[in-house]
Scaffold this active site. Structure first.
Site, PDB file in Angstrom:
ATOM      1  N   GLY A  14       0.547  -1.571  -0.330  1.00 40.97           N
ATOM      2  CA  GLY A  14       0.452  -0.209   0.280  1.00 40.97           C
ATOM      3  C   GLY A  14       0.680   1.138   0.041  1.00 40.97           C
ATOM      4  CG  ASN A 109      -3.903  -1.118 -13.081  1.00 43.35           C
ATOM      5  OD1 ASN A 109      -4.052  -1.770 -11.331  1.00 43.35           O
ATOM      6  ND2 ASN A 109      -3.244  -1.521 -13.500  1.00 43.35           N
ATOM      7  CG  HIS A 111       1.478  -2.147 -14.970  1.00 42.42           C
ATOM      8  ND1 HIS A 111       1.769  -3.380 -15.008  1.00 42.42           N
ATOM      9  CD2 HIS A 111       2.736  -2.613 -16.187  1.00 42.42           C
ATOM     10  CE1 HIS A 111       1.918  -4.343 -15.373  1.00 42.42           C
ATOM     11  NE2 HIS A 111       3.298  -3.604 -16.121  1.00 42.42           N
ATOM     12  CG  ASP A 152      -1.815  -4.587 -17.016  1.00 43.90           C
ATOM     13  OD1 ASP A 152      -1.353  -5.040 -16.660  1.00 43.90           O
ATOM     14  OD2 ASP A 152      -2.391  -4.058 -15.735  1.00 43.90           O
ATOM     15  CD  GLU A 181       4.820   2.123  -8.758  1.00 39.54           C
ATOM     16  OE1 GLU A 181       3.818   1.200  -9.080  1.00 39.54           O
ATOM     17  OE2 GLU A 181       5.333   1.446  -8.731  1.00 39.54           O
TER      18      GLU A 181
HETATM   19  C1  GRF Z   1       3.241  -1.053  -7.763  1.00 36.36           C
HETATM   20  O1  GRF Z   1       4.348  -1.692  -8.088  1.00 36.36           O
HETATM   21  C2  GRF Z   1       2.058  -0.544  -8.388  1.00 36.36           C
HETATM   22  O2  GRF Z   1       2.849  -0.012  -9.955  1.00 36.36           O
HETATM   23  C3  GRF Z   1       1.439  -2.526  -9.087  1.00 36.36           C
HETATM   24  O3  GRF Z   1       1.831  -2.764  -7.896  1.00 36.36           O
HETATM   25  C4  GRF Z   1       2.403  -1.998  -6.740  1.00 36.36           C
HETATM   26  C5  GRF Z   1       1.722  -1.994  -4.986  1.00 36.36           C
HETATM   27  O4  GRF Z   1       2.651  -1.438  -4.711  1.00 36.36           O
HETATM   28  N1  GRF Z   1       0.304  -1.949  -9.670  1.00 36.36           N
HETATM   29  P1  GRF Z   1       2.207  -1.107  -3.122  1.00 36.36           P
HETATM   30  O5  GRF Z   1       1.134  -2.095  -2.543  1.00 36.36           O
HETATM   31  O6  GRF Z   1       1.384   0.559  -3.772  1.00 36.36           O
HETATM   32  O7  GRF Z   1       2.806  -0.327  -2.392  1.00 36.36           O
END
Ligand code: GRF
Length: 202
Positions: A14, A109, A111, A152, A181
């Protein structure tokens, strides 16, 4: 005008959820995280939600063994919470088509690669970065896209490129990608909320 209400769906640590929580706390994001839902009971992201005072729910095979009842439980929860926008942040489950249909163009989403490279069924977590390293790609990145019936495959909202260094292993690459991210997710949410205004108002 009431704030846009989002549900964040997770399966793991998370940290993306945490970046949204922190951005809301700092005032950078003007939205309401109405609930966090995990399909894995032990997901640390549920703890992050509880620590932030956000309603957190486990909806998985452990408490809803039958597919249909699990699907209904998720739909009912999203409806009860009056969700405007669903954010999949490390949600390692395929969303039922009933949810995708009910929230058409209102599910995003994130990715950890440049879609359409290194994505699709089986490409999640470290597997994505291992695939990038073994492919010899000089560039990878982060993609945020709308969720459709595929894996995706939805319309891309935004992508950010990240260089792959000679010295990179999957682990070091994943750490650099995760930082981007967190930044991109907050930025995209901010844009979506500002540019679509009442569109997400339920
Ligand atoms: C992230 O790398 C996201 O891009 C992918 O899963 C991972 C989740 O990481 N879908 P977190 O649980 O938010 O730390």
């Amino acid at each position: 005008m009431s704030k846009v209400r989002i549900a964040v769906l997770i399966s793991g640590g998370g940290t993306n959820l945490q970046s949204i929580i922190d951005a809301v706390d700092s005032g950078e994001l003007d939205l309401q995280i109405a609930c966090v839902v995990s399909n894995r009971k032990e997901a640390f992201g549920l703890k992050r939600a509880e620590n932030a005072g956000i309603p957190a729910y486990y909806v998985g095979k452990g408490n809803y063994p039958e597919d249909q009842e699990r699907e209904t439980a998720l739909l009912n929860l999203l409806e009860k919470k009056k969700i405007d926008l669903i954010v999949l942040a490390g949600y390692l489950n395929i969303l039922p088509s009933s949810v995708i249909g009910a929230y058409k163009d209102r599910i995003i989403n994130i990715h950890p690669s440049l879609i359409p490279r290194h994505c699709g069924k089986g490409f999640y977590g470290m597997k994505v970065h291992e695939s990038v390293i073994s492919s010899g790609d000089a560039v990878t990145g982060v993609t945020i896209h709308y969720v459709d019936e595929g894996v995706d495959t939805g319309k891309v909202i935004e992508r950010v490129e990240i260089p792959v260094f000679e010295s990179d292993m999957a682990e070091s690459l994943s750490k650099r990608v995760l930082v981007i991210e967190h930044e991109l997710l907050v930025r995209v949410l901010k844009d979506l909320i500002e540019n679509f205004g009442g569109r997400y108002e339920s």
